[in-house]
Design an enzyme around this catalytic site. Sequence first.
Site, mmCIF file in Angstrom:
data_model
loop_
_atom_site.group_PDB
_atom_site.id
_atom_site.type_symbol
_atom_site.label_atom_id
_atom_site.label_comp_id
_atom_site.label_asym_id
_atom_site.label_seq_id
_atom_site.Cartn_x
_atom_site.Cartn_y
_atom_site.Cartn_z
ATOM 1 N N LYS A 175 1.004 -1.110 -0.104
ATOM 2 C CA LYS A 175 0.126 -0.074 -0.004
ATOM 3 C C LYS A 175 1.066 1.107 0.055
ATOM 4 O O LYS A 175 1.398 1.756 1.166
ATOM 5 C CB LYS A 175 -0.809 0.061 1.319
ATOM 6 N N GLU A 250 10.007 1.590 10.279
ATOM 7 C CA GLU A 250 10.904 2.524 9.926
ATOM 8 C C GLU A 250 10.281 3.857 9.947
ATOM 9 O O GLU A 250 9.487 4.339 9.165
ATOM 10 C CB GLU A 250 11.318 2.339 8.377
ATOM 11 N N CYS A 284 13.967 10.706 6.111
ATOM 12 C CA CYS A 284 14.028 10.077 7.479
ATOM 13 C C CYS A 284 15.338 10.351 8.067
ATOM 14 O O CYS A 284 15.559 10.685 9.284
ATOM 15 C CB CYS A 284 13.737 8.607 7.656
ATOM 16 N N GLU A 385 10.526 16.234 14.482
ATOM 17 C CA GLU A 385 10.850 16.011 13.131
ATOM 18 C C GLU A 385 10.047 17.021 12.300
ATOM 19 O O GLU A 385 8.833 17.063 12.442
ATOM 20 C CB GLU A 385 10.511 14.538 12.749
#
Length: 493
Positions: A175, A250, A284, A385
């Site tokens: 997905k 992750e 990331c 973040e």
Amino acid sequence: MQNYQMFIGGVFADASDGETLETVDPFRGDVWARIPRARSKDVDDAVRAAREALETGPWATITGTERGKYLSALADLIERNRDRLAEIETRDNGKLLRETRGQLGGVAECWRYYGGLADKIEGRSIPLGKADTISFTTREPIGVVAALTAWNSPLWFTAVKCAPALAAGCTVVVKPSEFASASTLEFAELVRQAGLPDGVFNVVTGLGQEAGAALVEHPDVAKITFTGSDSTGARVYETAARSMKRVSLELGGKSPNIVFADADLDLAAAGAVSGIFGASGQMCTAGSRLLVQRSVMEEFSGRLLELARRIRLGDPMDPETDVGPISTPPQFRKVMEYLAVAEADGARCILGGRAAEAPNLTGGQFVEPTILADVSNSMRIAQEEVFGPILSIIGFDTEEEAIRIANDTQYGLVAGVWTGNMARAVRMSKALHVGTVWINTYRAYSYMVPFGGMKHSGLGREGGIEAVDEFLETKNVMISTAETAPSNPFVMR
Ligand code: NAD
């Protein structure tokens, strides 16, 4: 206008209710494709196809060598279609074409690498020290795998998740992000051309909270491998726990890039610039906290600014462009909000700090490469973040202080260390609570090495030989070779 279909059980299909979602080119700002909006019925069809392929299809009985040949064939097809796939991915998420092209070289090699591992999945023979008992382990595919991917590198994530899963003998349902599904659907056509048995590799597209959630909840999914934000990751983990699904995550980062006074400052400045402004900071692994030893702060900041001022914003298809647009409207709004948060918290902006506007910057989603000085590690801009081109500079005096600041975050994905002292480099690599340490380099990726996070950055590892283990269950078998009954059935031999 391109109209894409999903790939379920070897067949391209629309969503069962015919609904679609629009796909926008972040540079031009126009709708260029439509993707199906899958609901739970479509997800159920895909998982059923994957389960049938796992249990009754040829995938269940062919050898590892044969599985490996399919994966190698896919690698060849990716190489042949590399330019086209790269253009589609750049169109979808605005990442520089030269970067997506480079990444796709790695994607092809990744499929080939795991193809080579497919017939090297072995168990152990365990010497129990008992004359009439043999003990050994086998490694069995975990089952149907759901692979949920983020928008910043769709085909890379598909490769590092699905290639080891298929090598292990699992079947998969992917997905991709609703913001960048096109390249994964194009890839499905290569899967068809490679002749993988129906149902081994499926793609459903749609919204995270609809198709994604349905996939995570599906009782026939045995393992979830997820790349995305830590908030979604936590939700996925919680849902998976209810049905004891295995999970790899992750997630995000707030990675420190640490510059010591004894480093080659030109190398370090280049590493700091690419570490935060590459891919518009939408990585990331973004080196968003730049820790600089105070004795070289002024000199280093000067070199950094000189490099960063030369950055050319523009069309991601143009080879002259260094930094492209922010990929999605919500991500653009988030970056702009963090600029305001940093200012309110007292960070001093020494470069950029605004949305970028110029006649060549269409689509309205550009942010100036931004450098903030006088940042304290407790500020929100240093703890949360952003996923954008905002660099926070934090000063330190001693190695101990650098380690303390670097580890003072909920994340633990990667860290960069710039030093000319090898003993210090080794000490730092031990002291940093992260899954990857880059010494005198940054953004050094390879599908051949294990990659993943500590703390809130995730769970499990992708890449390398270890990744195949994430898709296997170990079974122990004990065989007695005794030919006489025991004298006392209640005493173990
Ligand atoms: P996201 O969490 O919004 O979405 C990731 C995927 O999960 C998408 O496919 C989305 O559709 C799906 N999803 C969303 N809600 C869901 C739900 N309730 N149930 C199931 N699935 C759901 O993340 P994003 O915005 O696409 O990506 C950016 C994030 O990804 C950043 O935080 C970044 O750090 C992280 N990321 C991590 C890595 C890594 O390897 N550690 C790599 C790239 C990006």
